[in-house]
Design a protein around this motif. Structure first.
Motif, PDB file in Angstrom:
ATOM      1  N   ASN A  48      47.770 -39.712 -58.860  1.00  0.00           N
ATOM      2  CA  ASN A  48      47.706 -38.871 -58.019  1.00  0.00           C
ATOM      3  C   ASN A  48      48.982 -37.862 -58.951  1.00  0.00           C
ATOM      4  O   ASN A  48      48.765 -37.115 -57.908  1.00  0.00           O
ATOM      5  CB  ASN A  48      48.501 -39.551 -56.881  1.00  0.00           C
ATOM      6  CG  ASN A  48      49.261 -40.303 -56.605  1.00  0.00           C
ATOM      7  OD1 ASN A  48      49.556 -41.086 -58.150  1.00  0.00           O
ATOM      8  ND2 ASN A  48      49.766 -40.663 -55.318  1.00  0.00           N
ATOM      9  N   LYS A  49      48.760 -37.850 -60.231  1.00  0.00           N
ATOM     10  CA  LYS A  49      49.752 -36.707 -60.106  1.00  0.00           C
ATOM     11  C   LYS A  49      49.020 -35.670 -61.376  1.00  0.00           C
ATOM     12  O   LYS A  49      47.284 -35.877 -61.549  1.00  0.00           O
ATOM     13  CB  LYS A  49      50.699 -36.844 -61.619  1.00  0.00           C
ATOM     14  CG  LYS A  49      52.269 -37.912 -60.691  1.00  0.00           C
ATOM     15  CD  LYS A  49      52.923 -38.663 -62.496  1.00  0.00           C
ATOM     16  CE  LYS A  49      54.195 -39.024 -61.701  1.00  0.00           C
ATOM     17  NZ  LYS A  49      55.126 -38.256 -61.439  1.00  0.00           N
ATOM     18  N   ARG A  50      49.619 -34.032 -61.194  1.00  0.00           N
ATOM     19  CA  ARG A  50      48.459 -33.546 -61.984  1.00  0.00           C
ATOM     20  C   ARG A  50      48.532 -33.916 -63.884  1.00  0.00           C
ATOM     21  O   ARG A  50      49.267 -34.730 -64.040  1.00  0.00           O
ATOM     22  CB  ARG A  50      49.444 -32.240 -62.016  1.00  0.00           C
ATOM     23  CG  ARG A  50      49.371 -31.204 -60.820  1.00  0.00           C
ATOM     24  CD  ARG A  50      49.748 -29.983 -60.463  1.00  0.00           C
ATOM     25  NE  ARG A  50      50.622 -29.893 -61.404  1.00  0.00           N
ATOM     26  CZ  ARG A  50      51.292 -29.401 -62.040  1.00  0.00           C
ATOM     27  NH1 ARG A  50      51.240 -27.706 -61.753  1.00  0.00           N
ATOM     28  NH2 ARG A  50      52.496 -28.602 -62.605  1.00  0.00           N
ATOM     29  N   ARG A  75      44.058 -32.524 -60.360  1.00  0.00           N
ATOM     30  CA  ARG A  75      44.661 -34.231 -60.089  1.00  0.00           C
ATOM     31  C   ARG A  75      44.004 -35.032 -60.974  1.00  0.00           C
ATOM     32  O   ARG A  75      42.835 -35.486 -61.148  1.00  0.00           O
ATOM     33  CB  ARG A  75      45.236 -34.900 -59.226  1.00  0.00           C
ATOM     34  CG  ARG A  75      46.015 -33.521 -58.379  1.00  0.00           C
ATOM     35  CD  ARG A  75      46.676 -34.118 -56.942  1.00  0.00           C
ATOM     36  NE  ARG A  75      47.634 -33.081 -56.633  1.00  0.00           N
ATOM     37  CZ  ARG A  75      48.732 -33.203 -56.832  1.00  0.00           C
ATOM     38  NH1 ARG A  75      49.265 -34.042 -57.670  1.00  0.00           N
ATOM     39  NH2 ARG A  75      49.819 -32.420 -56.200  1.00  0.00           N
TER      40      ARG A  75
END
Length: 122
Positions: free
Chosen positions: A12-14, A44
């Motif tokens: 769920n991070k860029r 993401r």
């Protein structure tokens, strides 16, 4: 969870941040990879399609030395210096700072914790 270059990158991070979890890819390299693949900076990892992940993986394999290969290359370079017995190699061998830093005080990261000297009091 996407797996690129043998590393599970966070979901769920860029993508720009997640790529930096791979050893050998920093901020600039991650930005260049995103540009080459043609992805938006705000995307993401969980929004990526399988084709995009494959494209990123191929770009990294083709253009960058990462993870195990990079660690091996670095270790070989240090071993070469040590075998030559040049100044830098000797500093590596002794576990002292290599790049000219002072050692009278400081350098505790390289030298380890301070060892007490018997009978020395001021």
């Amino acid at each position: 969870m996407a797996r690129i270059a043998g590393v599970n990158i966070p979901t769920n991070k860029r993508v720009l941040i997640a790529l930096q979890y791979i050893h050998g890819i920093g901020q600039k390299s991650a930005h260049d990879i995103m540009h080459k693949v043609g992805l938006d900076e705000t995307r993401r990892v969980n929004e990526l399609t399988d084709a995009e992940v494959l494209q990123i993986r191929e770009t990294i394999d083709r253009d960058y030395t990462v993870e195990g290969d990079l660690r091996r290359e670095t270790a070989v370079n240090i071993k070469r210096l040590m075998d030559l017995a040049c100044y830098r190699g000797l500093r590596h061998r002794k576990g002292l700072p290599v790049r000219g830093q002072r050692t009278h005080t400081n350098a505790r990261t390289r030298k380890g914790p301070a060892k007490p000297i018997a009978g020395k009091k001021k």
